[in-house]
Each structure stands twice: as C-alpha cells, then as structure tokens.
Design a protein around this motif. Sequence first.
Motif, PDB file in Angstrom:
ATOM      1  N   ILE A 228      48.470  39.867  27.611  1.00  0.00           N
ATOM      2  CA  ILE A 228      48.294  38.663  28.429  1.00  0.00           C
ATOM      3  C   ILE A 228      46.802  38.428  28.676  1.00  0.00           C
ATOM      4  CG2 ILE A 228      48.698  37.711  30.737  1.00  0.00           C
ATOM      5  CD1 ILE A 228      51.380  39.233  30.721  1.00  0.00           C
ATOM      6  N   ALA A 229      46.121  39.506  29.074  1.00  0.00           N
ATOM      7  CA  ALA A 229      44.689  39.371  29.360  1.00  0.00           C
ATOM      8  C   ALA A 229      43.917  38.940  28.118  1.00  0.00           C
ATOM      9  CB  ALA A 229      44.148  40.704  29.892  1.00  0.00           C
ATOM     10  N   GLU A 230      44.248  39.544  26.974  1.00  0.00           N
ATOM     11  CA  GLU A 230      43.521  39.209  25.741  1.00  0.00           C
ATOM     12  C   GLU A 230      43.795  37.781  25.293  1.00  0.00           C
ATOM     13  OE1 GLU A 230      43.123  43.400  23.326  1.00  0.00           O
ATOM     14  OE2 GLU A 230      45.110  42.556  23.638  1.00  0.00           O
ATOM     15  N   ASN A 231      45.002  37.298  25.566  1.00  0.00           N
ATOM     16  CA  ASN A 231      45.303  35.904  25.253  1.00  0.00           C
ATOM     17  C   ASN A 231      44.309  34.988  25.967  1.00  0.00           C
ATOM     18  OD1 ASN A 231      47.872  34.514  23.919  1.00  0.00           O
ATOM     19  ND2 ASN A 231      48.335  36.655  24.298  1.00  0.00           N
TER      20      ASN A 231
ATOM     21  N   ARG B  48      35.694  35.052  24.728  1.00  0.00           N
ATOM     22  CA  ARG B  48      35.036  36.072  23.913  1.00  0.00           C
ATOM     23  C   ARG B  48      34.378  35.452  22.693  1.00  0.00           C
ATOM     24  NH1 ARG B  48      36.549  41.535  24.767  1.00  0.00           N
ATOM     25  NH2 ARG B  48      38.353  41.672  26.147  1.00  0.00           N
ATOM     26  N   LEU B  49      35.114  34.562  22.020  1.00  0.00           N
ATOM     27  CA  LEU B  49      34.538  33.910  20.846  1.00  0.00           C
ATOM     28  C   LEU B  49      33.334  33.066  21.244  1.00  0.00           C
ATOM     29  CD1 LEU B  49      37.579  32.676  18.733  1.00  0.00           C
ATOM     30  CD2 LEU B  49      36.237  34.745  18.473  1.00  0.00           C
ATOM     31  N   ALA B  50      33.381  32.542  22.464  1.00  0.00           N
ATOM     32  CA  ALA B  50      32.268  31.714  22.935  1.00  0.00           C
ATOM     33  C   ALA B  50      31.094  32.569  23.391  1.00  0.00           C
ATOM     34  CB  ALA B  50      32.729  30.800  24.066  1.00  0.00           C
ATOM     35  N   GLY B  51      31.260  33.896  23.347  1.00  0.00           N
ATOM     36  CA  GLY B  51      30.129  34.775  23.620  1.00  0.00           C
ATOM     37  C   GLY B  51      30.106  35.407  25.005  1.00  0.00           C
ATOM     38  N   ILE B  52      31.185  35.245  25.774  1.00  0.00           N
ATOM     39  CA  ILE B  52      31.229  35.891  27.088  1.00  0.00           C
ATOM     40  C   ILE B  52      31.773  37.303  26.905  1.00  0.00           C
ATOM     41  CG2 ILE B  52      32.248  35.824  29.391  1.00  0.00           C
ATOM     42  CD1 ILE B  52      32.457  32.769  29.028  1.00  0.00           C
ATOM     43  N   THR B  53      31.001  38.322  27.283  1.00  0.00           N
ATOM     44  CA  THR B  53      31.450  39.687  27.036  1.00  0.00           C
ATOM     45  C   THR B  53      31.554  40.520  28.305  1.00  0.00           C
ATOM     46  OG1 THR B  53      29.155  40.218  26.544  1.00  0.00           O
ATOM     47  CG2 THR B  53      30.617  39.866  24.657  1.00  0.00           C
ATOM     48  N   SER B  54      30.915  40.079  29.385  1.00  0.00           N
ATOM     49  CA  SER B  54      30.914  40.882  30.602  1.00  0.00           C
ATOM     50  C   SER B  54      32.329  41.025  31.163  1.00  0.00           C
ATOM     51  CB  SER B  54      29.994  40.232  31.636  1.00  0.00           C
ATOM     52  OG  SER B  54      30.573  40.292  32.907  1.00  0.00           O
ATOM     53  N   LYS B  55      32.697  42.276  31.448  1.00  0.00           N
ATOM     54  CA  LYS B  55      34.054  42.551  31.935  1.00  0.00           C
ATOM     55  C   LYS B  55      34.356  41.806  33.229  1.00  0.00           C
ATOM     56  CE  LYS B  55      36.619  46.386  30.362  1.00  0.00           C
ATOM     57  NZ  LYS B  55      36.126  47.353  29.430  1.00  0.00           N
ATOM     58  N   ASP B  56      33.353  41.758  34.117  1.00  0.00           N
ATOM     59  CA  ASP B  56      33.563  41.089  35.396  1.00  0.00           C
ATOM     60  C   ASP B  56      33.829  39.606  35.199  1.00  0.00           C
ATOM     61  OD1 ASP B  56      33.172  43.473  36.579  1.00  0.00           O
ATOM     62  OD2 ASP B  56      31.081  43.126  37.151  1.00  0.00           O
TER      63      ASP B  56
ATOM     64  N   LEU C 209      34.961  38.124  32.532  1.00  0.00           N
ATOM     65  CA  LEU C 209      36.260  37.921  31.893  1.00  0.00           C
ATOM     66  C   LEU C 209      37.392  38.140  32.896  1.00  0.00           C
ATOM     67  CD1 LEU C 209      35.576  39.624  28.451  1.00  0.00           C
ATOM     68  CD2 LEU C 209      35.831  37.189  28.891  1.00  0.00           C
ATOM     69  N   GLY C 210      37.229  39.171  33.729  1.00  0.00           N
ATOM     70  CA  GLY C 210      38.238  39.433  34.754  1.00  0.00           C
ATOM     71  C   GLY C 210      38.388  38.256  35.699  1.00  0.00           C
ATOM     72  N   ALA C 211      37.255  37.677  36.081  1.00  0.00           N
ATOM     73  CA  ALA C 211      37.291  36.525  36.979  1.00  0.00           C
ATOM     74  C   ALA C 211      37.989  35.346  36.314  1.00  0.00           C
ATOM     75  CB  ALA C 211      35.862  36.145  37.370  1.00  0.00           C
ATOM     76  N   ILE C 212      37.701  35.149  35.032  1.00  0.00           N
ATOM     77  CA  ILE C 212      38.336  34.045  34.301  1.00  0.00           C
ATOM     78  C   ILE C 212      39.849  34.239  34.255  1.00  0.00           C
ATOM     79  CG2 ILE C 212      38.608  33.027  32.003  1.00  0.00           C
ATOM     80  CD1 ILE C 212      35.609  33.454  31.581  1.00  0.00           C
ATOM     81  N   ILE C 213      40.274  35.502  33.993  1.00  0.00           N
ATOM     82  CA  ILE C 213      41.710  35.784  33.910  1.00  0.00           C
ATOM     83  C   ILE C 213      42.408  35.399  35.214  1.00  0.00           C
ATOM     84  CG2 ILE C 213      43.417  37.636  33.746  1.00  0.00           C
ATOM     85  CD1 ILE C 213      41.457  39.082  31.861  1.00  0.00           C
ATOM     86  N   GLU C 214      41.836  35.869  36.332  1.00  0.00           N
ATOM     87  CA  GLU C 214      42.501  35.603  37.610  1.00  0.00           C
ATOM     88  C   GLU C 214      42.486  34.107  37.936  1.00  0.00           C
ATOM     89  OE1 GLU C 214      41.498  38.126  40.862  1.00  0.00           O
ATOM     90  OE2 GLU C 214      42.559  36.851  42.315  1.00  0.00           O
ATOM     91  N   GLU C 215      41.323  33.512  37.757  1.00  0.00           N
ATOM     92  CA  GLU C 215      41.165  32.096  38.110  1.00  0.00           C
ATOM     93  C   GLU C 215      42.133  31.202  37.317  1.00  0.00           C
ATOM     94  OE1 GLU C 215      37.338  30.777  36.731  1.00  0.00           O
ATOM     95  OE2 GLU C 215      38.237  28.805  36.358  1.00  0.00           O
ATOM     96  N   THR C 216      42.216  31.450  35.996  1.00  0.00           N
ATOM     97  CA  THR C 216      43.047  30.564  35.173  1.00  0.00           C
ATOM     98  C   THR C 216      44.531  30.834  35.377  1.00  0.00           C
ATOM     99  OG1 THR C 216      42.850  32.095  33.328  1.00  0.00           O
ATOM    100  CG2 THR C 216      41.302  30.279  33.394  1.00  0.00           C
ATOM    101  N   LEU C 217      44.879  32.110  35.611  1.00  0.00           N
ATOM    102  CA  LEU C 217      46.294  32.407  35.842  1.00  0.00           C
ATOM    103  C   LEU C 217      46.744  31.824  37.182  1.00  0.00           C
ATOM    104  CD1 LEU C 217      46.715  36.035  34.495  1.00  0.00           C
ATOM    105  CD2 LEU C 217      47.739  33.953  33.602  1.00  0.00           C
TER     106      LEU C 217
END
Lengths: 263, 280
Positions: free
Chosen positions: A113-116, A122-130, A132-140
């Motif tokens: 789910i997270a990788e989806n 990631r392809l757009a160049g965002i690699t920081s775990k924090d 990405l984690g924020a994006i996951i929570e915000e979008t879900l």
Amino acid sequence: MTEAAMKEIILKAEGLSYAYDRPGKVPNGPVLDNINLDVERGTIFAIIGPSQSGKSTFLRLINRLQEVTATGALSGRILFEGRDIYASDYDPFRLRREVGFCFDKPLALDMSIAENITFGPRLAGITSKDDLGAIIEETLRASNLWDEVKDRLSMNANRLSGGQKQRLSLARTLALHPRLLLLDEPCSALDPISTARIEEALVSMKARTTCVLVTNNTKQASRLADRTAFFLMSKLVEVGPTKEFFTSPRDKKTDDYISGRFG
Amino acid sequence: MEQEFQRSNTFWNRVGTRLCMTTTYSVAGILAAILFYLAWKGIGRLSIGFFLDSPIDLGREGGVFPILVSTLLLAAVALAIAVPLGVGTAVYLTEYTKESWVTMLIRFGAECLAGIPSIIFGLFGFILFVVTLGMGWSILSGALTLACMVLPTIIRTSEEAIKAVPASIRQVGFSLGATKSQVIWHIVLPQSRSGIITGIILALGRVMGETACVIFTTGISMEMPSSLFDSARSMAVHFYILAREGISMDMANTTALALVFMILLVNLGATILFGRRYSR
C-alpha cells in the motif's frame, strides 16, 4: 465583471477534434468534434454522456495519456494553465505529474500500500523517508482510507477490496499533488458506500485540486459538480452551471438524456 | 426424457472426473516411482563424505565434491549469461516492437532453437567456443553453450509472463509520470517476476541435468576447477561415465540421487529467494 468571470481558467479546450488513425473504434468520423470548454480552478467539472460519446478520450487527451496507447490525429488546442500541452516543447511526463488521472477500474500496483502511494513521488525524485511518510498519511486521509489501512501499510495492495483499491488509486494520484485531477468514471465499479467516501474526498479537496469528472451517473454529476457538460456523439451539446443544467437545460437532447429518455 | 438426460450427464461427468483423476495420479506415480527407485539404489553409498570428498580411483571410491562445485559453477555462469539475454529479448519483443515479420522471425527462430537436440548444441559449442574461439574444454565454453540451449525457454516463459501483466496497470504507471523504461523496470518486471522465475527454474533444471552438451564443451576432468577456463565434470556427466564405463553402478546411482536432490534444493532456494515478496 461578475465574480465568476474573475476566476482563473485552469483548463481550456479550443476547437479540439480528435480521430483515431486506425479505423475500428468509431468507424465514421472523429471521436471528438470541435470541443470548446473552460474549467475554472477550484471547481468540480462533470462530463456526462452515453458511452462512445468521446468523454473518456477527451479526458485522456488532457494529460496526454491517449498517445501512450493509441495513435490519432488531433487538431485544436488544450491549454493547461495557459500553455498549449501539445506544443512541441511541452514535457508530457511533467504534465502527467501535474494533471493526475484516476481510472474507472480499481487498479493496484503489485506492491505494498505504501509503495503504491510513493511510486509517483519516488520517480519524481522525492527520497526522504519522512517526506514520503507524510505524503502517505496525508493522501490516505484525503481519500478517506487512512483509518482502514494505517496498521497494514506494508500489505500487498491487491488484498484490498475494490472500493479500498479505488480510494488507494485516488491517494496514489494525489501523492504527486496534482493541480488538476481527471477522474474517468471512478465509481462505476463501486458500491454506494465506497462511492460516497470518494465523493466526500473530492468535495473536501476541491479548493486545492480542481477536478474533471467523467461519469455515467447523472445524479453524481448533479451532487458534486459546479459545472456540467453533456457530450453526445463526439460533440459537446451543452455546458453550464450544474443547477441550471439539470433544472432548465437549453438543449432538447440534454433534457432527454438527464430525464432518462435515452442513453 | 429429461430424467434420462440428467442421468447420462452425471454418468459422463463421473467418467470425466475419474479419467482426469487417473491421469493425475499416474503422473504423480511415475514421479514417485523414479524417486523411489533412485533412493533405493542410491542411498547405500550416500554419506556426508560423498559430498565432501574428492573422487578416488575414477570414482569407485571417495565422493563428488569437485564435481558438485563444477556443476553449480557451470549452472551459475550459464544462467548469468542466459537470463539477462533472455529476459531482455522478451522485454524487447513484448514492449518495444509491433508485431511484424521481424518479431515473427525472432520468435520462430527461438522456437526452432528449443527443438534442437542438445548434442547438436554440444557440437556447435565445441566448434565455436572450444576450437574457433580457443577457449578449450572449459566451464566457460560449457556455460556459453548451455546458455544458448536454454535461451529459448527463458525467452518464451518471460514473454508469456510479461504479456500477462494487464495493459491497464502499465497505464497507471504512465499516468504517474513514469517513462516507458520506468514502467517496465518498476511495474512490469516485478509483476511478471514469478512467471520469469518459473522459466529460470526450468532452465536451471535442464542446465544441471545436461550431459551431451557438457561432455563436448567442458570435458570430463574430475579435478577441482581453479578458474572458468578449466575443464570440469558435471554431476550428470559423472553419472554417465560411471555407468557407461562400468566403473561403479552403485556410485552412479548415488550420484543420480544427489543430482536430483541438488536440483530440488536449488529450485526451492530460488523460489524462496526471488519468489513473491508479499502474500497475495
């Protein structure tokens, strides 16, 4: 000038026509014929019409997804934020990040789910775990899925139900923070409850994310949209503010369609 | 009338079910018989020493350690060559080309390659790699020849696996701003992984069990190879020589048993290592 006229136009189609190169899909004439319409920023714009009316093709032309799967001849222009997206120097890959697309079928990538969700960023160049984690929570949260999956983000997304997958698709699309979101009958495969959750999500985020929603469900258009357009046989028949569109349509064909006399 | 129809329907249904059942159990039975026979004949000489000692007196005594190492080395090098080539070809055929006479020709060629007897590959490898390119009887010559032999299998299975990934999933990738190569690398290949692995495992079995091809190109030296340019002997060749030359039928059977279990183990390992990361 009225307030509405001062709103910024995010998407504009000017004399847009499109025909497939290979005969077969619609044998006679173009799939889209001289479409002119404007979408204002911060609104939900619905497109209704029977199948084969060209509405999905129109949507797929807006983020240049059409050219990935089919070849065709296009004339006229599509302006996104004032720029012609079919200009030779326009980068389609950047366009697809800024203009999100949500498909009619619930499609999960064969990963967690997270990788989806992080796939696009990631392809757009965002690699920081924090980040990405924020994006996951915000979008879900934005797609009303967070509470159901927050404890199993590393589970394969294909184990979700259809309605959950479709909300995941929405979250995945939102992860790139698109300014314009294209939705191709996003609820056609969903039950009423899942549909309601998607609709809530769309309304709550429309200030940030303008939506163009293709739907077979005229009631859905009347519930959600600020403006509605009616496509029939490759042509734009009528477009107007949703309320007027449904209460006093100007065109007889629109009236027949929304009152269920055909289509 | 209807009653009769139903009765005959259930009768034929039952016959069909039984028939399918019989065939399935027959296949399982044949497999079990082979394994049982091998175990019965081979287990007598099986010991830790068999795996860890060098062969003594042409293989009448001792073990198979250098041969075991050579077999694994041969298989590893062959697959290291064949897998990238095969999967790359499959990706090109499915993702980058439109169906045309060129792709038909490539596909037809690959199919023909699959039907050629392995001894012909052996002869080809002997002439090209061993003699013309001067690699001599060596693990490298053998691995290159084996790679040619299993290439069609890998191409075919990878192609099928890649084709099975729905077009709509690819479009999701494109809609998120991915380029074609990113879609292939990050979406299509991971999703077709299990199918591709199946092909590789099939290829692995053939490589490890191949005899004719290996005798021609790698030779029959029982020494521990010190590099890829050394001649070596694979388990299957060892078995063949032990049995054919009448050296020791007991050791031959034990070698066969060990080979079968090696293949099972390697397959198991590959499945666990590269198989699905997530449960469905």
